[in-house]
Scaffold this active site. Structure first.
Site, short mmCIF file in Angstrom:
data_model
loop_
_atom_site.label_atom_id
_atom_site.label_comp_id
_atom_site.label_asym_id
_atom_site.label_seq_id
_atom_site.Cartn_x
_atom_site.Cartn_y
_atom_site.Cartn_z
N GLY A 92 0.81 -1.21 0.00
CA GLY A 92 0.00 0.00 0.00
C GLY A 92 0.84 1.26 0.00
NE ARG A 93 4.12 1.21 4.87
CZ ARG A 93 4.60 1.29 6.08
NH1 ARG A 93 5.15 2.40 6.47
NH2 ARG A 93 4.54 0.27 6.89
CE LYS A 113 8.15 0.21 4.67
NZ LYS A 113 8.69 -0.59 5.77
CG ASP A 125 0.32 9.67 2.77
OD1 ASP A 125 0.78 8.55 3.10
OD2 ASP A 125 0.73 10.74 3.25
NE ARG A 176 11.20 -3.65 2.30
CZ ARG A 176 10.15 -3.69 3.11
NH1 ARG A 176 10.26 -3.37 4.39
NH2 ARG A 176 8.97 -4.01 2.64
NE ARG A 183 4.94 -8.62 1.79
CZ ARG A 183 5.38 -7.54 2.39
NH1 ARG A 183 5.13 -7.36 3.65
NH2 ARG A 183 6.07 -6.63 1.73
CG ASP A 252 0.99 -8.20 7.20
OD1 ASP A 252 0.54 -8.68 8.27
OD2 ASP A 252 1.25 -6.99 7.07
CG ASN A 253 4.94 -6.94 8.86
OD1 ASN A 253 4.81 -6.55 7.69
ND2 ASN A 253 4.50 -6.25 9.89
CG ASP A 262 7.45 -4.30 6.94
OD1 ASP A 262 8.07 -3.58 6.14
OD2 ASP A 262 6.26 -4.63 6.78
#
Ligand code: AMP
Ligand code: MG
Length: 499
Positions: A92-93, A113, A125, A176, A183, A252-253, A262
């Site tokens: 999402g980012r 990222k 955002d 990154r 994941r 998810d991490n 993360d």
């Protein structure tokens, strides 16, 4: 805008079916400026460091330029967040710019990222404030120097625009690098939709990219699951051994390639206490230091569950037989973790081998450390110095930490135990120094680096800190300030998400 030295991309995930991602160009930013590039990593990846630091390289890291061969995508995933199921997450980012095959033959993702909204943005955002970018840069490079499998920092740029959270903050984009960003939650996403073809395709892709040995096994999916479980067991053992607290061990991490990912509200533990939690959003202490091994086990159970439909490849496979295989793989985790952990503790204590009989010695040390609120890092470092004290008279952490009288009986027991081993004090000390770092990314130092950058656009402390953390196992009295625990007024008790 292309240049002769721009990197050669070789994308594989973007060549998979589109249900795995959405094509997504990074959102442009007004006026990017370079914060830092990781020259060594760039070279390993076959990226010309001069190109990376050039206007075109900076524009690439900012998302303003998509180099030839890059195919930016946002990947889809789901996940359990703090134990609760979320069927739809995704980058999402962040966007995956493309892949590069490094000199060691390993394929790496280059991800931006903080590069703006994607179809998976959850209201936010998609941008990142500068602080979390600097934190991630410092933490992942420190972890790499500590020999912990981790995603890496290729570089970071400021964006020249403000992002709005509680307050307006300078924005930044982080480059990154990971062996892949797939994941536990990626597998869960397709399993939850009962898309067994996708579960199979993703598994085939994973085996091809990360677990080639599993392809030779009679049951490749089962072999892959076992390898993933083994890598996580070793990884979490390493985290525990240096007091690293991830903070958000959501499914998810957790990367299937076995790298730490993360670095949001993560932190290193100062004084030893297994209940330590830093993350502001972890109200129940789910991801406390002492819980990390069992949380990893729980996450792996979610992975095994997602794999169930394809886990048993025998002709008479059934749901029951698949569950039996999953259980068998999962049941190995505690022992794998313990073995990996004890193997590190052996080095931390300076022993030739660690047997069950040594466990009370170790547990007693932990009890004392907790009781005395001893700094986890410095306590072990000082112990390493005691292995051959004459060697470190002029470069000792003694001023920062020394054992008080309550440790005396324990130290006697430890010395008694050392007599059983054959190695010389110098050998023992070398072994212990390697396992007992002196420079870790302490929270108050990370905070100081962020504050100077945010308030005064001053990156000098950030740069110094990144440099010091490159050699975490070698003490230098001139760098004493970086080894010191926080003074009471400097203590950072909570850390926050990057969002
Ligand atoms: P993370 O904190 O990185 O584990 O993110 C969890 C989820 O929140 C992911 O799906 C992210 O893409 C999403 N997310 C986090 N921060 C933002 C942001 N600033 N804008 C949009 N989505 C975000
Ligand atoms: Mg995440």
């Amino acid at each position: 805008m292309t240049s002769a030295n721009s990197p050669t991309f070789d994308n594989s995930y973007a060549k998979q079916a589109e249900r795995f991602y959405s094509p997504q160009a990074p959102v442009t930013v007004p006026s990017p400026e370079l914060i830092r590039i990781n020259t060594d990593l760039a070279a390993e990846l076959g990226i010309d460091p001069q190109w990376l630091a050039s206007p075109e390289g900076i524009a690439t890291m900012a998302g303003n330029h998509v180099p030839e061969g890059a195919e930016p995508i946002a990947t889809v995933y789901a996940g359990h967040q703090f134990g609760g199921w979320n069927p739809q997450l995704g980058d999402g980012r962040a966007v995956l710019l493309g892949e590069l095959v490094a000199q060691n033959g390993i394929r790496y993702d280059w991800q931006l990222k903080g590069s703006g909204r994607t179809p998976y943005s959850r209201g936010g955002d998609g941008k990142s404030p500068l602080g979390p970018v600097l934190r991630e840069y410092i933490l992942c490079e420190a972890m790499a120097a500590l020999n912990v499998p981790t995603t890496r920092a290729l570089g970071a740029v400021t964006s020249g625009e403000l992002v709005f959270r509680d307050q307006a903050l300078p924005g930044a984009v982080f480059s990154r690098v990971a062996q892949s960003h797939i994941r536990v939650g990626t597998m869960q996403y397709f399993a939850a939709r009962q898309d067994t073809d996708a579960v199979q395709d993703l598994s085939d892709y994973l085996i091809d990219r990360h677990f080639p040995a599993a392809a030779q096994a009679s049951n490749p999916i089962f072999a892959m699951l076992n390898e993933i479980i083994g890598r996580q067991a070793t990884l979490i053992a390493q985290w525990q051994s240096i007091g690293f607290i991830h903070g958000v061990m959501n499914t998810d991490n957790m990367l299937l390639c076995g790298e730490t990912v993360d670095y949001g509200p993560c932190a290193f533990m100062d004084s030893y206490d297994p209940a330590t939690v830093f993350s502001s959003i972890d109200r129940n202490g789910r991801y406390a230091y002492g819980n990390q091994p069992s949380i990893a086990h729980w996450n792996l159970a979610q992975l095994a569950q997602a794999l169930l439909p394809i886990l048993d490849n025998s002709p008479d496979a059934s749901e029951k037989s698949a569950i039996t295989l999953a259980q068998q793989a999962l049941d190995a985790f505690p022992e794998l973790f313990l073995k990996a952990y004890q193997n590190i503790i052996k080095d931390k204590l300076g022993l030739n081998s660690f047997s069950e009989a040594d466990d009370p010695l170790y547990q007693d040390l932990l009890t004392l450390m907790k009781q005395e609120k001893a700094d986890f890092t410095l306590c072990f470092r000082r112990l390493a110095e005691l292995a051959d004290e004459a060697e470190c008279i002029n470069n000792s952490v003694r001023e920062l930490f020394d054992f008080n009288d309550s440790f005396t009986p324990w130290l006697q027991q430890w010395r008694q135990r050392l007599i059983e081993d054959t190695q010389t004090p110098a050998q023992r000390q070398a072994q212990m120094f390697k396992a007992n770092p002196v420079f870790i990314p302490r929270n108050h130092l990370v905070q100081e680096a962020i504050t100077a950058a945010e308030r005064n656009n001053d990156f000098s402390f950030f740069n110094q800190l990144v440099d010091v953390l490159k050699t975490p196992h070698t003490f230098d009295p001139e760098k004493q300030r970086y080894a010191m625990p926080a003074k009471p007024n400097e203590q950072v008790l909570q850390t926050f998400c990057g969002t």
